[in-house]
Design an enzyme around this catalytic site. Structure first.
Site, mmCIF file in Angstrom:
data_model
loop_
_atom_site.group_PDB
_atom_site.id
_atom_site.type_symbol
_atom_site.label_atom_id
_atom_site.label_comp_id
_atom_site.label_asym_id
_atom_site.label_seq_id
_atom_site.Cartn_x
_atom_site.Cartn_y
_atom_site.Cartn_z
ATOM 1 N N CYS A 98 -0.011 0.512 -12.870
ATOM 2 C CA CYS A 98 -0.596 -0.232 -13.988
ATOM 3 C C CYS A 98 -0.492 0.572 -15.290
ATOM 4 O O CYS A 98 -1.100 1.634 -15.425
ATOM 5 C CB CYS A 98 -2.053 -0.534 -13.642
ATOM 6 S SG CYS A 98 -3.045 -1.156 -15.005
ATOM 7 N N CYS A 106 -3.812 1.169 -17.066
ATOM 8 C CA CYS A 106 -4.604 2.143 -16.297
ATOM 9 C C CYS A 106 -4.162 3.567 -16.634
ATOM 10 O O CYS A 106 -4.996 4.447 -16.852
ATOM 11 C CB CYS A 106 -4.447 1.914 -14.793
ATOM 12 S SG CYS A 106 -5.051 0.321 -14.207
#
Length: 147
Positions: A69, A72
């Site tokens: 991600c 993230c």
């Protein structure tokens, strides 16, 4: 012990009881001898989650994330900086949703990164999306005033 708090060790997960006024000191685990506060997020697995979150007298902010991600990964330095700023008031932890899908399912994680703030083992706030460190600290302060 009056005004004692229970803090699980971030290394061995054993519970440690210490006077509340000493949580800002360089307290060590009575079992493994490691520092109870490292100013870094701790990694949680299914086997350690309940002890670290449910048995902790400190609020715990958990970042549900995944390595693939982009947001993230972009938020990771801000989360690390927040750990340094918020400990020993709040414990910060991370759950890799790819490695721990049972935890992602348990907490109904539908988007990552998702931040969940726990107090006394119960969810008190949730937010999805990456945040810069200052905004992350403000969000925690909004939900944990005067601690």
């Amino acid at each position: 012990m009056p005004d004692a708090i229970v803090i699980p060790c971030p290394h061995c997960s054993q519970s440690n009881r210490l006077p509340a006024h000493r949580r800002g000191e360089r307290s060590r685990c009575g079992t493994c001898g490691e520092l109870l506060f490292t100013a870094h997020p701790i990694a949680l697995q299914s086997t350690t989650f309940d002890r670290q979150v449910g048995s902790n007298d400190l609020p715990v902010l958990v970042d549900f994330w995944a390595d693939w991600c982009g947001p993230c990964r972009a938020m990771a330095p801000a989360f690390d900086a927040a750990a340094a700023a918020l400990e020993p008031r709040v414990r910060l932890a991370k759950v890799d949703t790819q490695a721990q899908p049972a935890l992602a399912t348990r907490f109904h994680i539908q988007a990552i990164p998702t931040l969940i703030l726990f107090r006394g083992g119960r969810e008190i706030a949730r937010r999805s999306g990456a945040l810069p460190a200052a905004e992350l600290r403000r969000w925690v302060d909004q939900h944990l005033p005067a601690m």
